[in-house]
Design an enzyme around this catalytic site. Structure first.
Site: not given
Length: 315
Positions: A10, A38, A59, A84, A110, A168
């Site tokens: 990420r 994030s 989203e 999501f 993630h 992540r």
């Protein structure tokens, strides 16, 4: 493999977006769903705020906005957690991006079990299956920092929808940036061996390499294949490995239903029937615990992969 160097893919994503913009990709825009710290799109936001759009916790709407931007000549990268992006917004991706085959890039961070303490509601182990089922969708899961940055840039150059799964957890850097080149639809053989071929992607590539190193000392030759592109699959590489090794194992941080393992099995069952064992999540939800504990519980660590390979060969 320089295991002392650990970088989450990420983070690689955030850096690659800035590198693309710095290189003059003026049509690049980035959208996020209130998770920019994030997903690491905050790097792009800080460098190019006029080309960054925070769509809030919406989203599905974000996918529609990205679709519209793509019809105006922009190349949108939309970002959120895999649960999501692939999950909550699936219908919008299918009908608004996939059906008209728009040039939108979906960067889902993630992914998999390694979300850890966030638990089953956030541990998306179905995203490969969902995205593979959309006609024309390219599906990529890079293994390390070098590959992730190259994959983001390849996705930008590719004309059509792309799904990128990013992790992540920090992953070991296994590639030499000066020697590595990424091509959509191509995998790579990382080690030689003829006793078994093990095909992995994402975080599992590093764990598989550790297992192969242990087994090499025991006289077992493991051919480790990194398969960053799940769709389109590198058919030739898989078939060659099956022909040479006579046994194939797949390892993925995803359900065994619909992901890398199923893609490999579908190919081999039609073109070169070969014994295959799939290592992944076996039709169950995850649970909340530190990431590496969860991965161990599901058999997705080097020790478990080593034991699975040994068992497969003995049987």
């Amino acid at each position: 493999m320089p295991e002392n160097k650990l970088i989450a893919t990420r983070d690689s994503y955030g850096h690659a977006l800035v590198e693309l913009a710095d290189a003059g990709c003026n049509d690049l825009v980035v959208l996020d769903a209130d998770l920019s710290v994030s997903t690491k799109t905050c790097m792009f936001r800080d460098a190019y705020p006029e080309r960054f759009f925070d769509c809030g916790i919406a989203e599905a709407n974000m996918m529609g906005v990205a679709a519209g931007l793509s019809t105006c000549g922009y190349v949108p990268f939309v970002s959120s957690f895999a649960m999501f992006a692939a999950g909550r917004a699936y219908e919008q991706i299918r009908n608004t991006i996939g059906y008209p085959h728009l040039n939108v890039k979906i960067a889902a961070t993630h992914g998999g079990l390694s979300v850890g303490e966030d638990g089953a509601s956030h541990q998306c182990c179905e995203d490969f299956a969902l995205m593979r089922s959309i006609p024309g969708m390219t599906v990529i899961c890079p293994a390390d920092d070098v590959e992730a940055r190259a994959a983001v840039k390849a996705a930008y150059r590719h004309n059509g929808p792309v799904y990128l799964r990013l992790g992540r957890l920090a992953a070991p850097v296994i590639h030499d940036e000066m020697k590595y080149s990424f091509e959509i639809g191509k995998g790579e053989q990382l080690t030689d061996g003829f006793d078994i071929a093990v095909i992995a992607n994402g975080l599992m590539v590093g764990e598989t390499l550790k297992a192969a190193a242990v087994l090499k000392k025991q006289g077992i030759g493991v051919r480790v294949i990194n398969m960053p592109t799940i769709k389109p699959l590198d058919d030739d590489l898989v078939l060659r490995a099956a022909h040479d090794c006579k046994r194939v194992m797949t390892v993925e941080e995803h359900s065994v239903i619909g992901g890398l393992g199923e893609a490999v099995c579908s190919l081999l069952s039609e073109q070169l029937p070969t014994p295959v064992r799939r290592i992944g999540v076996n039709d169950q939800f995850g649970h909340s615990a530190p990431a590496w504990e969860v991965l161990a519980d599901f058999g997705l660590t080097a020790d478990h992969i080593t034991a699975a390979i040994t068992d497969f060969i003995q049987k």
